[in-house]
Design a protein around this motif. Structure first.
Motif, short mmCIF file in Angstrom:
data_model
loop_
_atom_site.label_atom_id
_atom_site.label_comp_id
_atom_site.label_asym_id
_atom_site.label_seq_id
_atom_site.Cartn_x
_atom_site.Cartn_y
_atom_site.Cartn_z
N LEU A 184 -9.20 24.59 -10.31
CA LEU A 184 -9.85 24.46 -9.00
C LEU A 184 -10.01 23.02 -8.56
CD1 LEU A 184 -12.69 27.12 -9.47
CD2 LEU A 184 -10.51 27.40 -8.29
N GLY A 185 -9.88 22.07 -9.50
CA GLY A 185 -10.13 20.68 -9.17
C GLY A 185 -11.51 20.26 -9.61
N PHE A 233 -0.99 27.46 -13.81
CA PHE A 233 -1.99 26.70 -13.08
C PHE A 233 -1.36 25.89 -11.95
CE2 PHE A 233 -4.96 26.33 -17.03
CZ PHE A 233 -5.24 27.69 -16.92
N ALA A 234 -0.16 25.38 -12.16
CA ALA A 234 0.46 24.48 -11.19
C ALA A 234 1.16 25.22 -10.07
CB ALA A 234 1.44 23.55 -11.91
N SER A 235 2.02 26.20 -10.42
CA SER A 235 2.82 26.88 -9.40
C SER A 235 2.15 28.12 -8.83
CB SER A 235 4.18 27.28 -9.98
OG SER A 235 4.03 28.21 -11.04
N ARG A 236 1.04 28.58 -9.46
CA ARG A 236 0.31 29.77 -9.03
C ARG A 236 1.20 31.02 -9.02
NH1 ARG A 236 -3.03 26.21 -9.43
NH2 ARG A 236 -4.90 25.95 -8.19
N ASP A 289 7.84 34.72 -14.45
CA ASP A 289 8.74 34.47 -13.31
C ASP A 289 9.11 33.00 -13.21
OD1 ASP A 289 8.49 37.14 -12.75
OD2 ASP A 289 6.98 36.87 -11.18
N TYR A 290 8.21 32.13 -13.63
CA TYR A 290 8.47 30.69 -13.57
C TYR A 290 9.45 30.24 -14.64
CZ TYR A 290 7.60 25.66 -13.97
OH TYR A 290 7.76 24.31 -14.06
N ARG A 345 -0.67 19.61 -17.69
CA ARG A 345 -1.65 20.34 -18.48
C ARG A 345 -1.74 21.80 -18.02
NH1 ARG A 345 -4.69 17.09 -21.58
NH2 ARG A 345 -6.38 18.63 -21.72
N ASP A 346 -0.57 22.38 -17.76
CA ASP A 346 -0.46 23.77 -17.35
C ASP A 346 -0.50 24.64 -18.61
OD1 ASP A 346 0.00 26.16 -16.10
OD2 ASP A 346 1.66 25.42 -14.86
#
Length: 317
Positions: free
Chosen positions: A41-42, A83-86, A91-92, A279-280
């Motif tokens: 979330l930041g 976390f990065a690509s949502r 699939d990633y 840090r994914d």
């Protein structure tokens, strides 16, 4: 011990090893410093949103319970969401893993002759001109950094002689001829870099077998040099080469980052490095587990290949 029982024992050991790796990977990733909700979330996200996300991700559950849940989902191919690509981790990583497997398979086709044929040419006549020339060449390649060798291959075959494209651009609609043409130069580079290790190892193994008593006995019986090589020497010398090849295959899957970066190749290794930088954690966990599973699998296949190539190993078990 029978051949089937040996295979079963190797298979059980491989499964237990993979289970231990999963425990280490999950514990290590969960033990990384920092709050996972802050990474998603930041750092400026309100505490209420972070608490809500912690509840959704079950981060307050005991570690053992979270591991069982994660391992059960991983067995079904569900590694969570990046976390990065949502997007789902599967699939990633799937298209990048397919690209790296294709690259590794083609590199292996180059690796096998590039590592076996020079050693076969060297071993029967050591310390001759051909042996020394191949030794100097392999030592030179081994001594050079991987990025330098890859850059030289790129400069030679994409700039001086523009046979291959300088960058690997893979599109969904490209046919197999274009796909293989795009992969040839990085695969040739990777196969050549790994073959230098195989040549050195196989040469030493061949020389050791040539000094054996049973080879001298075969010479006394009048067997031809070709029959001695292919029937008696090479099958025994290939056993350590197979083990080294298994390590090289595992390296191709997860450790070809340098080659992928030089040729801008969208592969599995570069995706894992990017996940480490960002840090994914779901991608890191999945990537390490996939690499470990492939490493264990190829070592299992190498053991089976060694048992098939040399039946005497079965009687030692």
């Amino acid at each position: 011990m029978s051949f089937v029982r040996l295979i079963i024992a190797r298979l059980v050991a491989s499964v237990l090893t993979l289970l231990l790796v999963s425990v280490v990977v999950f514990t290590g990733v969960q033990g990384l410093p920092g709050d996972a909700t802050a990474r998603i979330l930041g750092r400026e996200a309100p505490q209420e949103a972070r608490d809500r996300l912690r509840a959704e991700l079950n981060l307050d559950d005991p570690l053992v319970q979270r591991y069982v849940r994660w391992a059960g989902a991983a067995l079904k191919g569900d590694f969570g969401t990046s976390f990065a690509s949502r997007q789902p981790v599967t699939d990633y990583l799937a298209p990048r893993l397919v690209n790296t497997l294709a690259l590794s398979g083609l590199a292996l086709l180059f690796y096998i002759p590039l590592s076996i044929l020079p050693a076969i040419a060297q071993a029967p006549r050591p310390d001759r001109a051909l042996d020394r020339s191949i030794t100097v060449l392999t030592v030179a390649i081994l001594s050079a950094p991987e990025f330098l060798s890859a850059t030289l291959m790129l400069f030679a075959f994409a700039v001086i002689w523009p046979i291959f494209p300088p960058m690997v651009q893979l599109t969904a609609g490209m046919g197999w001829p274009a796909y293989l043409h795009a992969l040839t130069l990085p695969a040739l580079t990777l196969g050549l870099l790994l073959a230098t290790y195989g040549v050195r190892l196989l040469r030493e193994s061949l020389l050791e077998i040539y000094r054996s008593d049973f080879v001298r006995m075969a010479e006394f019986k009048g067997l031809s040099d070709r029959r001695i090589l292919w029937r008696h020497v090479l099958p025994n010398a290939l056993i350590p080469w197979m083990n080294a090849t298994a390590l090289n295959i595992a390296f191709m899957i997860g450790g070809v980052v340098v080659v992928e970066k030089v040729f801008a190749f969208p592969g599995f290794g570069s995706a894992l490095v990017s996940a480490l930088q960002l840090r994914d954690l779901p991608v890191i966990s999945a990537g390490v587990m996939i690499a470990a599973a492939i490493f264990i699998l190829v070592n299992l296949l190498a053991d089976i290949g060694a048992l098939i190539a040399n039946p005497r190993l079965r009687s030692r078990q």
